[in-house]
Design an enzyme around this catalytic site. Sequence first.
Site, PDB file in Angstrom:
ATOM      1  N   HIS A 120       0.879  -1.174   0.000  1.00 55.15           N
ATOM      2  CA  HIS A 120       0.000   0.000   0.000  1.00 55.15           C
ATOM      3  C   HIS A 120       0.919   1.227   0.000  1.00 55.15           C
ATOM      4  CE1 HIS A 120      -2.770   2.986   1.783  1.00 55.15           C
ATOM      5  NE2 HIS A 120      -3.745   2.189   1.391  1.00 55.15           N
ATOM      6  N   GLN A 159      -4.513  -4.883   7.300  1.00 54.86           N
ATOM      7  CA  GLN A 159      -5.551  -5.828   6.870  1.00 54.86           C
ATOM      8  C   GLN A 159      -5.537  -7.132   7.673  1.00 54.86           C
ATOM      9  OE1 GLN A 159      -7.942  -5.001   4.953  1.00 54.86           O
ATOM     10  NE2 GLN A 159      -7.131  -3.189   3.934  1.00 54.86           N
ATOM     11  N   CYS A 193      -4.859   2.401  -3.683  1.00 51.34           N
ATOM     12  CA  CYS A 193      -3.621   2.922  -3.079  1.00 51.34           C
ATOM     13  C   CYS A 193      -2.464   1.946  -3.243  1.00 51.34           C
ATOM     14  CB  CYS A 193      -3.806   3.245  -1.600  1.00 51.34           C
ATOM     15  SG  CYS A 193      -5.010   4.508  -1.300  1.00 51.34           S
ATOM     16  N   ASP A 216       3.093  -4.350   8.152  1.00 50.95           N
ATOM     17  CA  ASP A 216       1.898  -3.545   7.938  1.00 50.95           C
ATOM     18  C   ASP A 216       0.709  -4.467   8.203  1.00 50.95           C
ATOM     19  OD1 ASP A 216      -0.326  -2.303   6.986  1.00 50.95           O
ATOM     20  OD2 ASP A 216       0.514  -1.736   5.048  1.00 50.95           O
ATOM     21  N   LYS A 255     -10.474  -0.256  10.443  1.00 48.55           N
ATOM     22  CA  LYS A 255     -10.635  -1.484   9.642  1.00 48.55           C
ATOM     23  C   LYS A 255     -10.970  -2.678  10.529  1.00 48.55           C
ATOM     24  CE  LYS A 255      -7.215   0.003   6.220  1.00 48.55           C
ATOM     25  NZ  LYS A 255      -7.998   0.459   5.081  1.00 48.55           N
TER      26      LYS A 255
HETATM   27  N1  7TS Z   1      -1.813  -0.760   4.697  1.00 52.15           N
HETATM   28  C1  7TS Z   1      -2.750  -1.508   4.102  1.00 52.15           C
HETATM   29  C2  7TS Z   1      -2.441  -2.909   3.740  1.00 52.15           C
HETATM   30  C3  7TS Z   1      -4.007  -0.955   3.840  1.00 52.15           C
HETATM   31  O1  7TS Z   1      -4.934  -1.720   3.254  1.00 52.15           O
HETATM   32  C4  7TS Z   1      -4.250   0.375   4.197  1.00 52.15           C
HETATM   33  C5  7TS Z   1      -5.563   1.049   3.885  1.00 52.15           C
HETATM   34  C6  7TS Z   1      -3.259   1.093   4.844  1.00 52.15           C
HETATM   35  C7  7TS Z   1      -2.045   0.493   5.080  1.00 52.15           C
HETATM   36  C8  7TS Z   1      -3.452   2.494   5.314  1.00 52.15           C
HETATM   37  O2  7TS Z   1      -4.450   2.571   6.272  1.00 52.15           O
HETATM   38  P1  7TS Z   1      -4.927   3.989   6.782  1.00 52.15           P
HETATM   39  O3  7TS Z   1      -6.010   3.684   7.765  1.00 52.15           O
HETATM   40  O4  7TS Z   1      -3.745   4.622   7.406  1.00 52.15           O
HETATM   41  O5  7TS Z   1      -5.409   4.746   5.591  1.00 52.15           O
HETATM   42  N2  7TS Z   1      -6.229   0.504   2.784  1.00 52.15           N
HETATM   43  C9  7TS Z   1      -7.314   1.011   2.158  1.00 52.15           C
HETATM   44  C10 7TS Z   1      -7.905   0.325   1.101  1.00 52.15           C
HETATM   45  O6  7TS Z   1      -7.520  -0.753   0.664  1.00 52.15           O
HETATM   46  N3  7TS Z   1      -8.959   1.054   0.677  1.00 52.15           N
HETATM   47  O7  7TS Z   1      -9.040   2.164   1.420  1.00 52.15           O
HETATM   48  C11 7TS Z   1      -8.014   2.151   2.345  1.00 52.15           C
END
Ligand code: 7TS
Length: 416
Positions: free
Chosen positions: A122, A202, A373, A199, A225
């Site tokens: 990501h 997910q 992303c 990371d 999430k």
């Molecule tokens: N890493 C992974 C694997 C992710 O899926 C996401 C967000 C992030 C980091 C960043 O998370 P945040 O809460 O800091 O934004 N992924 C997604 C997605 O797949 N669609 O919208 C956000």
Amino acid sequence: MLNVSKIREDFPILKRLINGKPLVYLDNAATTQKPQAVIDALVDYYSNHNANIHRGIHTLAEEATAMYEKARERVAKFIGAKGAQEIIFVRNATEAINLVAYSWGRAFLKKGDEIILSESEHHSNLIPWQLVAKEKGVNLRFIPINAEGYLDLKEYKRLLSTKTKLVSIVHISNVLGTINPVAKIGKMAHEVGALFLIDGAQSVPRMPIKVEDLECDFLAVSAHKMLGPTGIGFLYGKKHLLEEMPPFMGGGDMIREVYLDHSLWNGLPYKFEAGTPNIADTIGLGAAVDYLEKLGMENIFKHEKMLTEYALSRLSELSYPSTPLGAGLRIYGPKTTENKTGVISFSIKGIHPHDVAQILDKEGIAIRSGFHCAMPLHQKLKIPATCRASFYIYNTKDEIDKLMEGILKAKKIFKI
Ligand code: 7TS
């Protein structure tokens, strides 16, 4: 297994109609919906306990402080940290990774050092390293993914050397749903003396995680999430590493003594939590962790595997090259659930993913379309965008059947 009809009653938003149809929410990798228990925790905090923390000695201040710190203890226990000091509250997984890049990276990286990432990251596990690499003269190396969407571990082994200072890898890909073998990757990183960041944006929401089993030094997570509110997440870091790292931001609460010309830092975890934190949402995250623990992470993992397996088998009815229902649907990444869960990205020949998503929305079905992303991963897949369905605890096989019906409708509209 999970009692899904009972779970669904806990989520007020699932009663909504979208374009006159019951909501089928399949965009859980972007963010999950919130149970009443989390909404109630926010309302209760603001209605009955609101005060700033770590400073006042009045009743409300003490209550708010206790609730905030209780959430930290719940999170620490949830991921098997040795203690609450190893949990730093931040806004989201993105900020957690930036904290490591700016604090650890700026303090300890030198010109010529190397950081290993993968092609399936990501952007939040790529851009912070690009920024720090440019500033410090560090080189980024990338583990390629193969045609099935797995990391090429032979190439990883070749990339590792004494120059490697950090390996930072996504646990579950937000595009392919691949579950990467992080414990093995971490062990190999440690063998050359590198640190290992996972990371977990997910994975922490959808599988049991114990940091010690995963060989990780840092873990980045977003609450939104995993049923929690937006605007709150956490960084897990091994205590001795966090102790060596300089503050990320300066301000109130992160100091022990302040003079006009210098200051002494507070202990962990406060050294990294400058200013008034997101108290209410942290308490909401605590409530989300309670809810998940009651269901059991092992049960959640099994439920999502079952849904992913069912969706893979239903979607493959429409797959390349030619099937009874007609050709045109391509699934990216692993085609079985052996090392995949929760997320399926696909494309339909002749229909742009945004058009698929729009037609599905008319049916009340929420999926995501775009590059999620993860632009370099889509460049590797040689496709500008995909459709993505992602599941969570409240989804059912019936909803996957509705997704199939929606896709067939899209094919009909586009005469494919
Ligand atoms: N890493 C992974 C694997 C992710 O899926 C996401 C967000 C992030 C980091 C960043 O998370 P945040 O809460 O800091 O934004 N992924 C997604 C997605 O797949 N669609 O919208 C956000």
